[in-house]
Design a protein around this motif. Structure first.
Motif, PDB file in Angstrom:
ATOM      1  N   ASP A  76       0.831  -1.207   0.000  1.00  0.00           N
ATOM      2  CA  ASP A  76       0.000   0.000   0.000  1.00  0.00           C
ATOM      3  C   ASP A  76       0.864   1.256   0.000  1.00  0.00           C
ATOM      4  OD1 ASP A  76      -2.346  -1.454  -0.060  1.00  0.00           O
ATOM      5  OD2 ASP A  76      -2.645  -1.375   2.108  1.00  0.00           O
ATOM      6  N   ILE A  77       1.944   1.237   0.761  1.00  0.00           N
ATOM      7  CA  ILE A  77       2.860   2.384   0.789  1.00  0.00           C
ATOM      8  C   ILE A  77       3.493   2.586  -0.584  1.00  0.00           C
ATOM      9  CG2 ILE A  77       5.068   3.210   1.724  1.00  0.00           C
ATOM     10  CD1 ILE A  77       4.216   1.959   4.416  1.00  0.00           C
ATOM     11  N   ALA A  78       3.883   1.500  -1.226  1.00  0.00           N
ATOM     12  CA  ALA A  78       4.476   1.601  -2.565  1.00  0.00           C
ATOM     13  C   ALA A  78       3.472   2.196  -3.554  1.00  0.00           C
ATOM     14  CB  ALA A  78       4.956   0.233  -3.034  1.00  0.00           C
ATOM     15  N   ARG A  79       2.199   1.819  -3.437  1.00  0.00           N
ATOM     16  CA  ARG A  79       1.178   2.372  -4.333  1.00  0.00           C
ATOM     17  C   ARG A  79       0.962   3.855  -4.077  1.00  0.00           C
ATOM     18  NH1 ARG A  79      -3.943  -1.167  -4.176  1.00  0.00           N
ATOM     19  NH2 ARG A  79      -4.642   0.418  -5.614  1.00  0.00           N
ATOM     20  N   VAL A  80       0.988   4.252  -2.798  1.00  0.00           N
ATOM     21  CA  VAL A  80       0.835   5.671  -2.463  1.00  0.00           C
ATOM     22  C   VAL A  80       1.987   6.483  -3.065  1.00  0.00           C
ATOM     23  CG1 VAL A  80       0.942   7.312  -0.532  1.00  0.00           C
ATOM     24  CG2 VAL A  80      -0.538   5.319  -0.382  1.00  0.00           C
TER      25      VAL A  80
END
Length: 168
Positions: A76-80
């Protein structure tokens, strides 16, 4: 004499196998330190500290690489951060631990759409529908993401420069 040597060898083999099996933890028991670091990472992420969250989550995985939830939060952090390729890799790690994780399948499908790989995202949608037994929230969200298509990139928005008028 021969029977004693064979039975002694068999006894040692049984002892070593049973000892090694007792030393292994079941898959559902994640190290408590890893869970504490996961919670620390979630708290940092909620506070907007993505670097601190990523550090805590990577530490959680170093303590116990079976912490599937840490992979999901890292994805999720990578997508953000706009890194769908990295997110796909983290989702793949989570799916290696639990192939029917609906959250990981949906997240990976959405990241695949962001990369432009809608055919692979449709494969994830089919897996979700199979696991759900039809339609469910994760299937609906991924289907909507596939229908919307990949986002328009900054380079696609820029119009080509007009040629300078020719001098007579």
């Amino acid at each position: 004499m021969r029977i004693t040597a064979i039975s002694a060898a068999a006894a040692l083999m049984v002892l070593s196998v049973s000892t090694s099996l007792m030393a292994q933890r079941p898959d559902d028991q994640i190290d408590p330190k890893s869970l504490a670091l996961l919670q620390e990472g979630r708290t940092a992420r909620a506070a907007g500290n993505l670097d601190g969250a990523q550090d805590a989550l990577e530490s959680a995985l170093a303590v116990d690489p079976r912490n599937r939830e840490a992979f999901l939060v890292l994805a999720d952090i990578a997508r953000v951060r706009g890194l769908p390729g990295k997110a796909i890799r983290f989702y793949s790690e989570a799916l290696a631990l639990e192939p029917n994780d609906l959250t990981a399948l949906r997240g990976q499908g959405e990241a695949l759409v962001a990369k432009g790989a809608t055919a692979k995202a449709k494969e994830n949608l089919a897996k979700i529908k199979t696991a759900c037994g039809g339609e469910c929230n994760d299937a609906t969200l991924l289907a909507a993401s596939i229908a919307k298509g990949p986002p328009v990139t900054a380079t696609a928005q820029i119009e080509p420069a007009k040629p300078a008028p020719a001098k007579p």
